[in-house]
Motif scaffolding. Structure first.
Motif, mmCIF file in Angstrom:
data_model
loop_
_atom_site.group_PDB
_atom_site.id
_atom_site.type_symbol
_atom_site.label_atom_id
_atom_site.label_comp_id
_atom_site.label_asym_id
_atom_site.label_seq_id
_atom_site.Cartn_x
_atom_site.Cartn_y
_atom_site.Cartn_z
ATOM 1 N N PHE A 14 -47.903 -115.066 5.936
ATOM 2 C CA PHE A 14 -46.780 -115.816 6.474
ATOM 3 C C PHE A 14 -45.920 -114.778 5.781
ATOM 4 C CE2 PHE A 14 -49.908 -118.555 6.973
ATOM 5 C CZ PHE A 14 -50.229 -118.972 8.371
ATOM 6 N N LEU A 15 -45.412 -114.222 5.322
ATOM 7 C CA LEU A 15 -44.121 -114.303 4.870
ATOM 8 C C LEU A 15 -44.353 -112.311 4.883
ATOM 9 C CD1 LEU A 15 -43.141 -115.699 1.508
ATOM 10 C CD2 LEU A 15 -42.799 -116.263 3.703
ATOM 11 N N GLY A 16 -45.798 -111.698 4.557
ATOM 12 C CA GLY A 16 -45.524 -110.346 4.680
ATOM 13 C C GLY A 16 -45.362 -109.366 3.353
ATOM 14 N N GLN A 17 -46.057 -110.457 2.492
ATOM 15 C CA GLN A 17 -45.720 -109.487 1.010
ATOM 16 C C GLN A 17 -46.844 -110.159 0.061
ATOM 17 O OE1 GLN A 17 -43.797 -108.126 -0.187
ATOM 18 N NE2 GLN A 17 -44.027 -107.258 -2.052
ATOM 19 N N GLU A 18 -47.645 -109.248 -0.730
ATOM 20 C CA GLU A 18 -48.358 -109.717 -1.955
ATOM 21 C C GLU A 18 -47.813 -110.044 -2.367
ATOM 22 O OE1 GLU A 18 -51.291 -107.037 -2.010
ATOM 23 O OE2 GLU A 18 -52.307 -107.176 0.083
ATOM 24 N N PRO A 19 -48.159 -111.487 -3.311
ATOM 25 C CA PRO A 19 -48.149 -111.163 -4.789
ATOM 26 C C PRO A 19 -47.889 -109.556 -5.952
ATOM 27 C CG PRO A 19 -48.593 -113.646 -3.732
ATOM 28 C CD PRO A 19 -49.009 -112.213 -3.533
ATOM 29 N N GLU A 20 -47.163 -109.337 -6.660
ATOM 30 C CA GLU A 20 -47.014 -108.081 -7.527
ATOM 31 C C GLU A 20 -47.549 -108.637 -8.430
ATOM 32 O OE1 GLU A 20 -44.423 -105.792 -6.802
ATOM 33 O OE2 GLU A 20 -44.953 -105.106 -5.011
ATOM 34 N N GLY A 21 -47.952 -107.733 -9.739
ATOM 35 C CA GLY A 21 -47.934 -108.409 -11.576
ATOM 36 C C GLY A 21 -49.278 -108.852 -11.529
ATOM 37 N N GLU A 22 -49.782 -109.186 -13.042
ATOM 38 C CA GLU A 22 -50.685 -109.687 -13.373
ATOM 39 C C GLU A 22 -50.890 -111.384 -12.888
ATOM 40 O OE1 GLU A 22 -52.984 -110.284 -17.113
ATOM 41 O OE2 GLU A 22 -51.073 -109.214 -17.915
#
Length: 340
Positions: A14-22
């Motif tokens: 829905f936001l087109g953004q994958e969460p980054e980091g650990e």
């Protein structure tokens, strides 16, 4: 976060953004400490922090809004979102020192946490299915089931069960005939009473009071007889329904298998069903499979039928396929088998 696989999927779709980091999932953290206990966020907040009940303001607002999220005041939603994020971060800080002392720490850090992205992408991307292979496997399993059925029918014990089934069916047929006869007789009596009432109603010889008393008496008899007709009709329908059972041995029928195991083979009953009946479940069949080939065949047949009905039939019917023709599974990371 808590249940990060859901958050990861939602953010990506829905936001087109994958969460980054650990990624650190408080649900998986608690799972690695206590596999059996509950892992819900509200439950863990109540147990491990002093902020239990932080969601009550939202619950009251939602109740006042009739359960419709759009009708809840934005300030209430923002305040809840801030609290939810805060208590989740607090929960993570409380669980971290506990989980690092557990033997499951390497599993959590190197496998469970890293699997969040993989499982989320698998759910979103879906799994391509080869219908040709599925149909081929379905035909193979169906052929094995049919071969098993033929092998079962060759046993004299199974033929004895069929004889019992036919004898029972004959008795049920006799019961149907008897119930039908009783129903017809009751209908005949009812018709006689109705004719008698009609004759008295038309009669000009009886005085008014006598006619009224006679009609009242007959009305009571007619009402009683009508109830008898209805009751006997229900008996007849029940007898017909009982007659509609299988006329031959059905390996998928619990009643037929029960008759085979205990009445024909004479096996000892060591397990009962919840309704206190003689169990024929997999534990029973496994227990006697080395002693009787029939039990081994019945057990194998059940496994094949379960495999076909649970996994192949839903694919063939399209029940589990999305419009893109793929399976988009819901992976349950907390299940002991990690099943879909």
């Amino acid at each position: 976060g808590h249940n990060l696989k859901f958050e990861f999927t939602w953010s990506t779709m829905f936001l087109g953004q994958e969460p980054e980091g650990e990624l650190w999932d408080t649900m998986l953290m608690h799972y690695s400490i206590d596999e059996v206990g509950g892992h819900g966020l509200k439950l863990l907040i109540d147990r491990l922090t002093e902020y239990g009940g932080y969601e009550r303001d939202l619950d009251r607002a939602r109740s006042a809004a009739g359960g419709v999220w759009e009708n809840i005041d934005l300030e209430v939603l923002c305040r809840y979102n801030a609290r939810d994020s805060w208590v989740t971060a607090l929960l993570c800080s409380r669980l971290h020192p506990l989980v690092t002392r557990e033997r499951q720490w390497p599993v959590l850090r190197n496998i469970l946490n890293r699997s969040i992205r993989l499982l989320a992408r698998m759910e979103m991307d879906g799994i391509t299915v080869s219908m040709k292979n599925v149909m081929g496997l379905d035909n193979t399993i169906q052929a094995h089931v049919e071969d098993t059925d033929k092998a079962l029918l060759d046993f004299p014990e199974v033929q004895r069960v069929e004889n019992l089934i036919r004898a029972s069916r004959l008795k049920r047929q006799q019961a149907v005939n008897s119930k039908d006869s009783a129903h017809e007789k009751a209908k005949e009596v009812l018709e006689v009473l109705k004719k008698e009432r009609n004759a008295i109603w038309k009669s000009k010889d009886l005085p008014g009071m006598k006619k009224a008393k006679a009609l009242t008496r007959l009305d009571a008899k007619i009402e009683k007889q009508a109830a008898t007709v209805q009751r006997r009709h229900q008996f007849f329908l029940s007898a017909v329904e009982a007659l509609e059972g299988e006329a031959t041995f059905n390996p998928g029928s619990g009643r037929h298998v029960e008759t085979l195991l205990y009445d024909v083979l004479g096996l000892r009953v060591f397990k009962l069903t919840k309704k206190r009946g003689r169990s024929t479940d997999d534990e029973v069949l496994e227990h006697y499979s080395k002693k009787h080939k029939i039990c081994s065949l019945l057990r194998e047949r059940r496994k094949l039928v379960k495999l076909k009905s649970t996994y192949l039939d839903p694919i063939i019917s399209g029940q589990v396929l999305k419009p893109d023709g793929k399976i988009h599974p819901n992976v349950i990371p907390l299940a002991r088998t990690g099943r879909l």
